[in-house]
Design a protein around this motif. Structure first.
Motif, mmCIF file in Angstrom:
data_model
loop_
_atom_site.group_PDB
_atom_site.id
_atom_site.type_symbol
_atom_site.label_atom_id
_atom_site.label_comp_id
_atom_site.label_asym_id
_atom_site.label_seq_id
_atom_site.Cartn_x
_atom_site.Cartn_y
_atom_site.Cartn_z
ATOM 1 N N ASN A 64 0.774 -1.073 -0.058
ATOM 2 C CA ASN A 64 0.127 0.013 -0.169
ATOM 3 C C ASN A 64 0.977 1.174 -0.092
ATOM 4 O O ASN A 64 0.389 2.326 -0.538
ATOM 5 C CB ASN A 64 -0.965 -0.080 1.201
ATOM 6 N N LYS A 96 3.324 2.167 -9.280
ATOM 7 C CA LYS A 96 2.507 2.369 -10.338
ATOM 8 C C LYS A 96 1.588 0.993 -10.534
ATOM 9 O O LYS A 96 0.542 1.350 -10.586
ATOM 10 C CB LYS A 96 3.281 2.318 -11.610
ATOM 11 N N ASN A 136 0.843 -0.808 -7.794
ATOM 12 C CA ASN A 136 0.175 -1.135 -6.713
ATOM 13 C C ASN A 136 -0.615 0.126 -6.293
ATOM 14 O O ASN A 136 -1.371 0.124 -5.207
ATOM 15 C CB ASN A 136 1.132 -1.412 -5.462
ATOM 16 N N HIS A 137 -0.540 1.220 -7.083
ATOM 17 C CA HIS A 137 -1.125 2.533 -6.823
ATOM 18 C C HIS A 137 -0.831 2.964 -5.392
ATOM 19 O O HIS A 137 -1.655 3.309 -4.491
ATOM 20 C CB HIS A 137 -2.679 2.168 -6.806
ATOM 21 N N GLU A 140 1.198 4.763 -2.204
ATOM 22 C CA GLU A 140 1.646 5.943 -1.804
ATOM 23 C C GLU A 140 3.096 5.978 -1.489
ATOM 24 O O GLU A 140 3.589 4.987 -0.690
ATOM 25 C CB GLU A 140 0.899 6.507 -0.440
ATOM 26 N N ILE A 144 3.740 9.427 -10.615
ATOM 27 C CA ILE A 144 3.129 8.743 -9.222
ATOM 28 C C ILE A 144 2.462 9.911 -8.638
ATOM 29 O O ILE A 144 2.832 11.072 -8.265
ATOM 30 C CB ILE A 144 4.150 8.511 -8.327
ATOM 31 N N GLU A 145 1.044 9.653 -8.518
ATOM 32 C CA GLU A 145 0.373 10.801 -8.002
ATOM 33 C C GLU A 145 0.219 11.016 -6.702
ATOM 34 O O GLU A 145 0.082 11.841 -5.621
ATOM 35 C CB GLU A 145 -1.319 10.570 -8.626
ATOM 36 N N LYS A 146 0.320 9.685 -6.004
ATOM 37 C CA LYS A 146 0.037 9.503 -4.326
ATOM 38 C C LYS A 146 1.442 9.587 -3.742
ATOM 39 O O LYS A 146 2.347 8.677 -3.673
ATOM 40 C CB LYS A 146 -0.537 8.372 -3.965
#
Length: 226
Positions: free
Chosen positions: A44, A64, A66-67, A69, A85-87
């Motif tokens: 996560n 990427k 695992n989406h 953070e 990477i947005e998070k």
């Protein structure tokens, strides 16, 4: 509940409390000792001590897939955000970030930090509180006396301490660090991966501290005590 600890090799770990999984410094590609591939990692959150390639490693691919953070210095977070990477969740030395699993606090580390020649902010150690366990990942660092203060403030159960010499402490200085940090268990890291590093932990024998040497890919469950 036990904290499941998977040693990824070099200085990398997966920490799993049964609900959340945190990857630390996931250097797999180019690490001949690693037993995992980036595609094997499910997490996560990714936490990074600094930007050097043998710590930043496969962060982008894993984040990427695992989406996940990314928690790291401001400069590293800006970099990974620029890579799609947005998070991101930036912090810096002296600060603490509360998370779904507990918290991550940043401590000083005496080292450097760059990635492909780009400055990546100050290197750090990470205090991770997860599953009722406090895990101090020292990052890459030399010995410094404020490790005693870190021990007083956070009272870590476990500490991952670099012992490979040349770029970090060697075993003898790392043993002094463990004496100051006073964890229940010290895990040696950052050795044997490359020929320039120490190939054993000989000399890492801190009095009063249990030493747990993990092989890459090994899983260990630590049960917190009252």
């Amino acid at each position: 509940m036990a904290l499941k600890i998977t040693f990824l090799g070099h200085s990398g770990f997966l920490l799993d409390d049964g609900k959340h999984t945190l990857a630390i410094d996931p250097f797999l590609t180019g690490n001949e000792s690693a037993k995992h591939k980036p595609s094997d990692i499910r997490c996560n959150t990714i936490a990074l001590t600094h930007g050097h390639e043998d710590h930043f490693g496969d962060t982008l691919a894993i984040a990427k897939a695992n989406h996940a953070e990314v928690i790291a210095s401001h400069e590293i977070c800006n970099y990974v955000n620029g890579q799609g990477i947005e998070k991101i969740n930036p912090g810096n030395i002296g600060g603490r970030i509360d998370t779904d699993f507990g918290y991550i606090a940043f401590t000083q580390a005496y080292h450097s930090s760059s990635h492909n020649g780009q400055y990546m902010g100050m290197p750090a150690g990470l205090i991770i509180h997860m599953g009722g366990v406090t895990f101090y990942h020292c990052g890459d660092t030399g010995l410094f006396s404020d490790m005693r203060l870190i021990a007083d403030i956070y009272q870590p159960d476990l500490a991952a301490i670099p012992v490979g010499d040349r770029f970090t402490m060697g075993p003898e200085l790392a043993a002094r660090a463990a004496e100051m940090i006073r964890p229940r268990v010290a895990i040696p890291v950052h050795y044997k991966t490359f020929p320039l590093l120490r190939q054993s932990i000989d000399g890492f024998d801190p009095p009063g501290v249990e030493v747990k040497e993990l092989a890459p890919g090994e899983i260990w469950e630590y049960e917190p005590t009252e």
